[in-house]
Motif scaffolding. Structure first.
Motif, PDB file in Angstrom:
ATOM      1  N   ALA A 274       1.713 -11.246 -84.464  1.00 45.75           N
ATOM      2  CA  ALA A 274       0.746 -10.417 -83.458  1.00 45.75           C
ATOM      3  C   ALA A 274       0.611 -10.975 -82.241  1.00 45.75           C
ATOM      4  CB  ALA A 274      -0.653 -10.414 -84.353  1.00 45.75           C
ATOM      5  N   LEU A 275       0.577 -12.322 -82.111  1.00 50.96           N
ATOM      6  CA  LEU A 275       0.358 -13.066 -80.813  1.00 50.96           C
ATOM      7  C   LEU A 275       1.579 -12.885 -80.064  1.00 50.96           C
ATOM      8  CD1 LEU A 275      -1.076 -16.497 -82.171  1.00 50.96           C
ATOM      9  CD2 LEU A 275      -2.156 -15.036 -80.411  1.00 50.96           C
ATOM     10  N   SER A 276       2.907 -12.733 -80.773  1.00 52.86           N
ATOM     11  CA  SER A 276       4.302 -12.783 -79.688  1.00 52.86           C
ATOM     12  C   SER A 276       4.123 -11.123 -79.371  1.00 52.86           C
ATOM     13  CB  SER A 276       5.233 -13.186 -80.635  1.00 52.86           C
ATOM     14  OG  SER A 276       5.256 -12.204 -81.715  1.00 52.86           O
ATOM     15  N   LYS A 277       3.429 -10.259 -79.948  1.00 51.99           N
ATOM     16  CA  LYS A 277       3.440  -8.953 -79.524  1.00 51.99           C
ATOM     17  C   LYS A 277       2.425  -8.614 -78.339  1.00 51.99           C
ATOM     18  CE  LYS A 277       5.402  -6.770 -83.465  1.00 51.99           C
ATOM     19  NZ  LYS A 277       4.809  -6.847 -84.642  1.00 51.99           N
ATOM     20  N   PHE A 278       1.548  -9.618 -78.131  1.00 52.54           N
ATOM     21  CA  PHE A 278       0.359  -9.551 -77.008  1.00 52.54           C
ATOM     22  C   PHE A 278       1.068  -9.343 -75.584  1.00 52.54           C
ATOM     23  CE2 PHE A 278      -2.583 -11.126 -73.940  1.00 52.54           C
ATOM     24  CZ  PHE A 278      -3.821 -10.369 -74.208  1.00 52.54           C
ATOM     25  N   ASN A 279       0.746  -8.347 -74.993  1.00 55.50           N
ATOM     26  CA  ASN A 279       1.390  -8.125 -73.605  1.00 55.50           C
ATOM     27  C   ASN A 279       0.438  -8.580 -72.486  1.00 55.50           C
ATOM     28  OD1 ASN A 279       2.619  -7.035 -71.487  1.00 55.50           O
ATOM     29  ND2 ASN A 279       2.307  -4.776 -71.940  1.00 55.50           N
ATOM     30  N   ILE A 280       0.988  -9.959 -71.883  1.00 57.65           N
ATOM     31  CA  ILE A 280       0.071 -10.603 -71.045  1.00 57.65           C
ATOM     32  C   ILE A 280       0.030  -9.526 -69.803  1.00 57.65           C
ATOM     33  CG2 ILE A 280      -0.154 -12.493 -69.557  1.00 57.65           C
ATOM     34  CD1 ILE A 280       1.090 -14.190 -71.995  1.00 57.65           C
TER      35      ILE A 280
ATOM     36  N   ASN B 288      -0.396 -21.639 -76.816  1.00 65.64           N
ATOM     37  CA  ASN B 288      -0.904 -22.745 -77.855  1.00 65.64           C
ATOM     38  C   ASN B 288      -1.257 -22.233 -78.912  1.00 65.64           C
ATOM     39  OD1 ASN B 288      -1.557 -25.588 -77.517  1.00 65.64           O
ATOM     40  ND2 ASN B 288      -3.511 -24.925 -78.205  1.00 65.64           N
ATOM     41  N   ALA B 289      -1.800 -21.050 -79.085  1.00 65.68           N
ATOM     42  CA  ALA B 289      -2.309 -20.541 -80.388  1.00 65.68           C
ATOM     43  C   ALA B 289      -1.120 -19.983 -81.105  1.00 65.68           C
ATOM     44  CB  ALA B 289      -2.952 -18.822 -79.843  1.00 65.68           C
ATOM     45  N   SER B 290       0.137 -19.649 -80.501  1.00 65.23           N
ATOM     46  CA  SER B 290       1.404 -19.258 -81.294  1.00 65.23           C
ATOM     47  C   SER B 290       1.905 -20.435 -81.800  1.00 65.23           C
ATOM     48  CB  SER B 290       2.352 -18.758 -80.268  1.00 65.23           C
ATOM     49  OG  SER B 290       1.887 -17.598 -79.672  1.00 65.23           O
TER      50      SER B 290
ATOM     51  N   HIS C 290      -4.827 -27.598 -87.283  1.00 69.98           N
ATOM     52  CA  HIS C 290      -4.265 -26.510 -86.465  1.00 69.98           C
ATOM     53  C   HIS C 290      -5.271 -25.365 -86.262  1.00 69.98           C
ATOM     54  CE1 HIS C 290      -0.440 -28.206 -85.013  1.00 69.98           C
ATOM     55  NE2 HIS C 290      -0.495 -28.595 -86.121  1.00 69.98           N
ATOM     56  N   PHE C 291      -5.847 -24.814 -87.316  1.00 62.94           N
ATOM     57  CA  PHE C 291      -6.879 -23.685 -87.262  1.00 62.94           C
ATOM     58  C   PHE C 291      -7.848 -24.097 -86.319  1.00 62.94           C
ATOM     59  CE2 PHE C 291     -10.555 -21.633 -89.249  1.00 62.94           C
ATOM     60  CZ  PHE C 291     -10.269 -20.300 -88.988  1.00 62.94           C
ATOM     61  N   GLU C 292      -8.624 -25.275 -86.422  1.00 66.54           N
ATOM     62  CA  GLU C 292      -9.538 -25.588 -85.362  1.00 66.54           C
ATOM     63  C   GLU C 292      -9.212 -25.351 -83.850  1.00 66.54           C
ATOM     64  OE1 GLU C 292     -12.250 -28.734 -83.370  1.00 66.54           O
ATOM     65  OE2 GLU C 292     -10.306 -29.547 -84.286  1.00 66.54           O
ATOM     66  N   SER C 293      -7.885 -25.837 -83.411  1.00 67.39           N
ATOM     67  CA  SER C 293      -7.608 -25.391 -82.242  1.00 67.39           C
ATOM     68  C   SER C 293      -7.194 -24.305 -81.914  1.00 67.39           C
ATOM     69  CB  SER C 293      -6.145 -26.560 -82.050  1.00 67.39           C
ATOM     70  OG  SER C 293      -5.388 -25.832 -80.740  1.00 67.39           O
ATOM     71  N   LEU C 294      -6.793 -23.334 -83.069  1.00 68.42           N
ATOM     72  CA  LEU C 294      -6.447 -21.725 -83.009  1.00 68.42           C
ATOM     73  C   LEU C 294      -7.586 -21.309 -82.800  1.00 68.42           C
ATOM     74  CD1 LEU C 294      -4.554 -19.557 -83.521  1.00 68.42           C
ATOM     75  CD2 LEU C 294      -5.086 -19.864 -85.879  1.00 68.42           C
ATOM     76  N   SER C 295      -8.871 -21.834 -83.359  1.00 64.80           N
ATOM     77  CA  SER C 295     -10.160 -20.939 -83.204  1.00 64.80           C
ATOM     78  C   SER C 295     -10.780 -21.353 -81.705  1.00 64.80           C
ATOM     79  CB  SER C 295     -11.039 -21.764 -84.090  1.00 64.80           C
ATOM     80  OG  SER C 295     -10.811 -21.561 -85.501  1.00 64.80           O
ATOM     81  N   THR C 296     -10.726 -22.370 -81.125  1.00 64.71           N
ATOM     82  CA  THR C 296     -10.809 -22.379 -79.866  1.00 64.71           C
ATOM     83  C   THR C 296     -10.155 -21.500 -78.766  1.00 64.71           C
ATOM     84  OG1 THR C 296     -11.558 -24.582 -80.083  1.00 64.71           O
ATOM     85  CG2 THR C 296     -11.295 -23.986 -77.930  1.00 64.71           C
ATOM     86  N   ASP C 297      -8.787 -21.443 -79.123  1.00 67.46           N
ATOM     87  CA  ASP C 297      -7.790 -20.378 -78.489  1.00 67.46           C
ATOM     88  C   ASP C 297      -8.210 -19.010 -78.649  1.00 67.46           C
ATOM     89  OD1 ASP C 297      -6.079 -22.703 -77.827  1.00 67.46           O
ATOM     90  OD2 ASP C 297      -4.722 -22.149 -79.639  1.00 67.46           O
ATOM     91  N   LEU C 298      -8.565 -18.521 -79.835  1.00 71.27           N
ATOM     92  CA  LEU C 298      -9.147 -17.260 -80.281  1.00 71.27           C
ATOM     93  C   LEU C 298     -10.285 -16.716 -79.350  1.00 71.27           C
ATOM     94  CD1 LEU C 298      -8.609 -14.570 -82.067  1.00 71.27           C
ATOM     95  CD2 LEU C 298      -6.958 -16.547 -82.009  1.00 71.27           C
ATOM     96  N   LYS C 299     -11.574 -17.839 -79.294  1.00 67.80           N
ATOM     97  CA  LYS C 299     -12.611 -17.639 -78.486  1.00 67.80           C
ATOM     98  C   LYS C 299     -12.239 -17.342 -77.179  1.00 67.80           C
ATOM     99  CE  LYS C 299     -16.815 -17.809 -77.113  1.00 67.80           C
ATOM    100  NZ  LYS C 299     -17.199 -19.223 -76.975  1.00 67.80           N
ATOM    101  N   ASP C 300     -11.436 -18.169 -76.585  1.00 63.32           N
ATOM    102  CA  ASP C 300     -11.101 -18.110 -75.272  1.00 63.32           C
ATOM    103  C   ASP C 300     -10.502 -16.747 -74.942  1.00 63.32           C
ATOM    104  OD1 ASP C 300     -12.397 -20.521 -74.884  1.00 63.32           O
ATOM    105  OD2 ASP C 300     -10.555 -21.824 -74.630  1.00 63.32           O
ATOM    106  N   LEU C 301      -9.643 -16.523 -75.899  1.00 60.97           N
ATOM    107  CA  LEU C 301      -8.917 -15.336 -75.563  1.00 60.97           C
ATOM    108  C   LEU C 301      -9.572 -14.199 -75.459  1.00 60.97           C
ATOM    109  CD1 LEU C 301      -5.885 -13.882 -75.656  1.00 60.97           C
ATOM    110  CD2 LEU C 301      -6.330 -13.527 -77.998  1.00 60.97           C
ATOM    111  N   ILE C 302     -10.728 -14.014 -76.630  1.00 56.33           N
ATOM    112  CA  ILE C 302     -11.463 -12.984 -76.507  1.00 56.33           C
ATOM    113  C   ILE C 302     -12.383 -12.834 -75.283  1.00 56.33           C
ATOM    114  CG2 ILE C 302     -13.454 -12.044 -77.856  1.00 56.33           C
ATOM    115  CD1 ILE C 302     -12.040 -13.037 -80.564  1.00 56.33           C
ATOM    116  N   VAL C 303     -12.937 -14.018 -75.079  1.00 53.51           N
ATOM    117  CA  VAL C 303     -13.587 -13.758 -73.686  1.00 53.51           C
ATOM    118  C   VAL C 303     -13.179 -13.307 -72.547  1.00 53.51           C
ATOM    119  CG1 VAL C 303     -14.853 -15.462 -71.882  1.00 53.51           C
ATOM    120  CG2 VAL C 303     -15.285 -16.051 -74.372  1.00 53.51           C
ATOM    121  N   LEU C 304     -11.767 -13.365 -72.527  1.00 55.03           N
ATOM    122  CA  LEU C 304     -10.989 -12.979 -71.320  1.00 55.03           C
ATOM    123  C   LEU C 304     -10.662 -11.417 -71.664  1.00 55.03           C
ATOM    124  CD1 LEU C 304      -8.609 -16.177 -70.275  1.00 55.03           C
ATOM    125  CD2 LEU C 304     -10.578 -15.057 -69.053  1.00 55.03           C
TER     126      LEU C 304
END
Lengths: 198, 150
Positions: free
Chosen positions: A88-94, A111-113, A132-146
């Motif tokens: 799903a992350l690799s399909k995200f269109n930046i 990083n999330a990938s 890795h899930f902990e780091s991933l959670s921070t990534d997800l939070k930051d992603l959603i804010v943007l």
């Protein structure tokens, strides 16, 4: 005289910052009216609003599936959710995102990938997956804010994780089910922030 | 028995032949500005530990053992180093995003703590790469302080 001055300054600072904080809260309440007022009565300590967006629906779905697998101490299921999340992350269109956010989004997705990949490749090593899930959670939070979100999420905090340095995860509910410890300490944690959709 | 002899001869020819494949060259002479030790101003003792125990596989400079000149060992090593660098390359560490540096340091620390790194298959030959209890603790403390400062 001088010895008296210091505590007075401190006291006034405290009063001032408390006032500023209370005002801050008010403006948030004004935004979303009654609903958030009701929720403010629960344990949720703060809230933020993000744009409505469906661009991350798939990512959130798979992240939550991964989180729930870790809650159940199911390493194998976590690995397969990690793989789906990676896809799903690799399909995200930046490039469809605003230019000003693209660099940071690139770093987050990258990083999330990598985190998702590690989780998918380490079936049977649940501690490693949780790191890795902990780091991933921070990534997800930051992603959603943007990017925004398609649903309300709750940022939940476990103060014990990571040698008591603490760690966050995102949840679809306010109920606490700890993915860092699973059945070992299922109820550890508290909701830190409500992430609402505008 | 004839086939065994033939097989032996073919094997010898192949082994001799692959010796012409050049052996590994992960030996950049320059230490780039993105190098972990350089960019984070790591103290000498820790830098030495990293160099002895990690840099052979996780940087752009390997101190090769003599048997690296023998094929197919060299090819195997090359493949191993390539994978290791993809996972973590100290020579490029400072070019990682901060969020990536954080999780990398966390993974480095937890793998050292659990004695997963340096690999047992590596330390069995490279005896000086083994981490004594004291070295291990010092390294973990040091890396943790960097991680918290990020």
């Amino acid at each position: 005289m001088n010895t008296m001055k210091k505590p007075m300054i401190l006291l006034s600072l405290v009063i001032f910052s408390w006032g500023a904080f209370a005002q801050h809260d008010h403006s948030k309440m004004g935004h979303s009216g009654m609903e958030s007022k009701k929720k403010d009565k629960s344990s949720v300590s703060s809230s933020i609003e993000v744009e409505h967006s469906k661009s991350v629906t798939n990512i959130i779905d798979n992240y939550l599936a991964l989180k729930n697998a870790l809650v159940e101490d199911n390493s194998k299921k976590a690995a397969s959710s990690g793989k789906s999340l990676y896809d799903a992350l690799s399909k995200f269109n930046i490039s469809a995102q605003p230019k000003s956010n693209q660099k940071e989004l690139g770093e987050i997705i990258d990083n999330a990938s990598e985190n998702a990949e590690h989780i998918s490749e380490n079936s049977g090593k649940i501690d490693h997956q949780r790191e890795h899930f902990e780091s991933l959670s921070t990534d997800l939070k930051d992603l959603i804010v943007l990017t925004g979100s398609d649903r309300t999420l709750y940022q939940t905090y476990c103060p014990m994780y990571n040698n008591s340095e603490g760690g966050i995860w995102l949840s679809e509910t306010t109920g606490i089910k700890n993915p860092f410890y699973g059945s070992q300490m299922l109820k550890c944690g508290s909701v830190q922030q409500e992430i609402m959709v505008k | 028995m004839k086939w065994l002899k033939r097989f032996g001869i073919v094997l010898l020819i192949v082994l001799a032949g692959i010796q012409f494949i050049p052996s590994g060259s992960n030996q950049s002479s320059e230490v780039p500005s993105t190098d972990f030790v350089k960019a984070f101003n790591i103290n000498e003792d820790i830098a030495q530990t990293l160099s002895n125990s990690c840099y052979d596989c996780h940087s752009n400079h390997t101190n090769y053992p003599w048997y690296n000149r023998v094929q197919p060992i060299s090819l195997l090593l090359e493949n191993h180093i390539e994978k290791a660098k993809e996972e973590l390359n100290f020579s490029e560490f400072a070019s990682y995003s901060t969020r990536k540096q954080k999780i990398k340091l966390k993974s480095i620390i937890s793998q050292i703590e659990k004695d997963e790194m340096p690999l047992a298959s590596y330390t069995i030959i490279h005896r000086n790469a083994r981490l004594s209890k004291e070295k291990k603790e010092a390294l973990i403390d040091y890396l943790n302080s960097i991680r918290r400062s990020l």
